[in-house]
Design an enzyme around this catalytic site. Structure first.
Site, PDB file in Angstrom:
ATOM      1  N   PRO A  10      69.839   5.059  29.998  1.00 45.23           N
ATOM      2  CA  PRO A  10      69.678   6.548  30.049  1.00 45.23           C
ATOM      3  C   PRO A  10      70.967   7.414  29.512  1.00 45.23           C
ATOM      4  CG  PRO A  10      70.059   5.683  32.057  1.00 45.23           C
ATOM      5  CD  PRO A  10      69.924   4.428  31.093  1.00 45.23           C
ATOM      6  N   ASN A  11      70.606   8.461  28.752  1.00 46.64           N
ATOM      7  CA  ASN A  11      71.450   9.462  28.230  1.00 46.64           C
ATOM      8  C   ASN A  11      72.104   9.101  26.985  1.00 46.64           C
ATOM      9  OD1 ASN A  11      71.310  11.478  30.277  1.00 46.64           O
ATOM     10  ND2 ASN A  11      72.380   9.770  31.527  1.00 46.64           N
ATOM     11  N   ARG A  18      76.754  14.093  23.326  1.00 47.64           N
ATOM     12  CA  ARG A  18      76.956  14.023  24.825  1.00 47.64           C
ATOM     13  C   ARG A  18      78.566  13.816  25.125  1.00 47.64           C
ATOM     14  NH1 ARG A  18      75.859   8.490  28.143  1.00 47.64           N
ATOM     15  NH2 ARG A  18      76.332   9.279  30.226  1.00 47.64           N
ATOM     16  N   TYR A  23      82.545   9.638  24.385  1.00 49.92           N
ATOM     17  CA  TYR A  23      81.597   8.769  23.725  1.00 49.92           C
ATOM     18  C   TYR A  23      81.617   8.975  22.245  1.00 49.92           C
ATOM     19  CZ  TYR A  23      79.803   8.097  28.495  1.00 49.92           C
ATOM     20  OH  TYR A  23      79.631   7.876  29.542  1.00 49.92           O
ATOM     21  N   ASN A  72      73.362  -2.045  26.998  1.00 51.08           N
ATOM     22  CA  ASN A  72      74.027  -0.768  27.649  1.00 51.08           C
ATOM     23  C   ASN A  72      73.289  -0.136  28.588  1.00 51.08           C
ATOM     24  OD1 ASN A  72      75.733   1.289  28.304  1.00 51.08           O
ATOM     25  ND2 ASN A  72      76.493   1.640  26.334  1.00 51.08           N
ATOM     26  N   ALA A  75      74.063   4.614  33.414  1.00 50.85           N
ATOM     27  CA  ALA A  75      74.384   4.598  34.638  1.00 50.85           C
ATOM     28  C   ALA A  75      73.571   3.603  35.452  1.00 50.85           C
ATOM     29  CB  ALA A  75      74.168   6.008  35.173  1.00 50.85           C
ATOM     30  N   GLU A  96      76.539  -7.424  28.169  1.00 49.58           N
ATOM     31  CA  GLU A  96      76.582  -6.041  28.999  1.00 49.58           C
ATOM     32  C   GLU A  96      77.698  -5.226  27.997  1.00 49.58           C
ATOM     33  OE1 GLU A  96      77.894  -5.943  32.936  1.00 49.58           O
ATOM     34  OE2 GLU A  96      78.616  -3.821  32.824  1.00 49.58           O
ATOM     35  N   HIS A  98      79.549  -1.641  27.314  1.00 45.98           N
ATOM     36  CA  HIS A  98      79.833   0.106  27.435  1.00 45.98           C
ATOM     37  C   HIS A  98      80.828   0.486  26.250  1.00 45.98           C
ATOM     38  CE1 HIS A  98      78.130  -0.574  31.365  1.00 45.98           C
ATOM     39  NE2 HIS A  98      78.759  -1.634  31.544  1.00 45.98           N
ATOM     40  N   ARG A 105      87.818   5.019  34.490  1.00 48.09           N
ATOM     41  CA  ARG A 105      87.014   6.070  34.679  1.00 48.09           C
ATOM     42  C   ARG A 105      86.908   6.359  36.211  1.00 48.09           C
ATOM     43  NH1 ARG A 105      81.994   6.747  31.179  1.00 48.09           N
ATOM     44  NH2 ARG A 105      82.103   9.049  31.788  1.00 48.09           N
TER      45      ARG A 105
HETATM   46  C1  DQA Z   1      78.295   3.883  29.509  1.00 46.60           C
HETATM   47  C2  DQA Z   1      79.133   3.921  31.154  1.00 46.60           C
HETATM   48  C3  DQA Z   1      78.435   4.335  32.264  1.00 46.60           C
HETATM   49  O1  DQA Z   1      79.275   4.554  33.282  1.00 46.60           O
HETATM   50  C4  DQA Z   1      77.775   5.586  31.767  1.00 46.60           C
HETATM   51  O2  DQA Z   1      76.760   6.012  32.918  1.00 46.60           O
HETATM   52  C5  DQA Z   1      76.854   5.603  30.565  1.00 46.60           C
HETATM   53  C6  DQA Z   1      77.699   4.958  29.310  1.00 46.60           C
HETATM   54  C7  DQA Z   1      79.200   3.672  28.409  1.00 46.60           C
HETATM   55  O3  DQA Z   1      78.574   2.966  27.301  1.00 46.60           O
HETATM   56  O4  DQA Z   1      80.508   3.633  28.569  1.00 46.60           O
HETATM   57  O5  DQA Z   1      76.055   6.287  30.587  1.00 46.60           O
HETATM   58  O6  DQA Z   1      77.557   2.777  29.899  1.00 46.60           O
END
Ligand code: DQA
Length: 137
Positions: A10-11, A18, A23, A72, A75, A96, A98, A105
């Site tokens: 998501p996102n 964003r 990011y 990735n 959240a 995994e 990020h 954070r």
């Molecule tokens: C994320 C870190 C997560 O905490 C966050 O919710 C994201 C992006 C990252 O790529 O840094 O959506 O996965």
């Protein structure tokens, strides 16, 4: 040729727009073009969804065929036992990933519900985290 699937949660469709201070300014499409150039021996598939069930369906759909998955989960990383179970259900190793260093954070980002099911974790190297994950696989 190795097959690797990148799955973004998501996102992450909003990358480049964003929270650019967290990011960065690049879109994922841009990053994908560069990854394919950097890794000519790897067939890189890509999937993004904002919906937990869709991410699970995608893991099921590719996880018996590809050589690895770069995930990735956004959240959902911090909440989804269903994703943890999906990762365990398929033979493909999952890394995994990020973009940000989640440990620098908010505290709610320090816990991952999926790490224990994954082959490894890479975080904090910006979009380069994806290339490092592909190299690891
Ligand atoms: C994320 C870190 C997560 O905490 C966050 O919710 C994201 C992006 C990252 O790529 O840094 O959506 O996965």
């Amino acid at each position: 040729m190795k097959r690797i699937e990148i799955i973004n949660g998501p996102n992450l469709n909003l990358l480049g727009r964003r929270e650019p201070e967290v990011y960065g300014h690049r879109s994922f499409e841009d990053c994908l073009t560069e990854l394919r150039r950097q890794c000519p021996g790897v067939e890189i598939g890509y999937y993004q969804s904002n919906h937990e069930g869709d991410l699970i369906d995608r893991i099921h759909a590719v996880g018996f065929d590809v050589d690895g998955i770069v995930l990735n989960a956004g959240a959902y990383t911090h909440t989804s036992i269903a994703l943890h179970d999906a990762i365990k259900a398929v033979p493909a190793p999952v890394v995994e990933v990020h973009i940000s260093n989640v440990h620098q954070r908010e505290e709610f980002r320090h816990h991952s519900a999926i790490s224990a099911a994954c082959r490894g974790v890479i975080c904090g190297f910006g979009l380069d985290s994806y290339r490092l994950a592909i190299e690891a696989l």
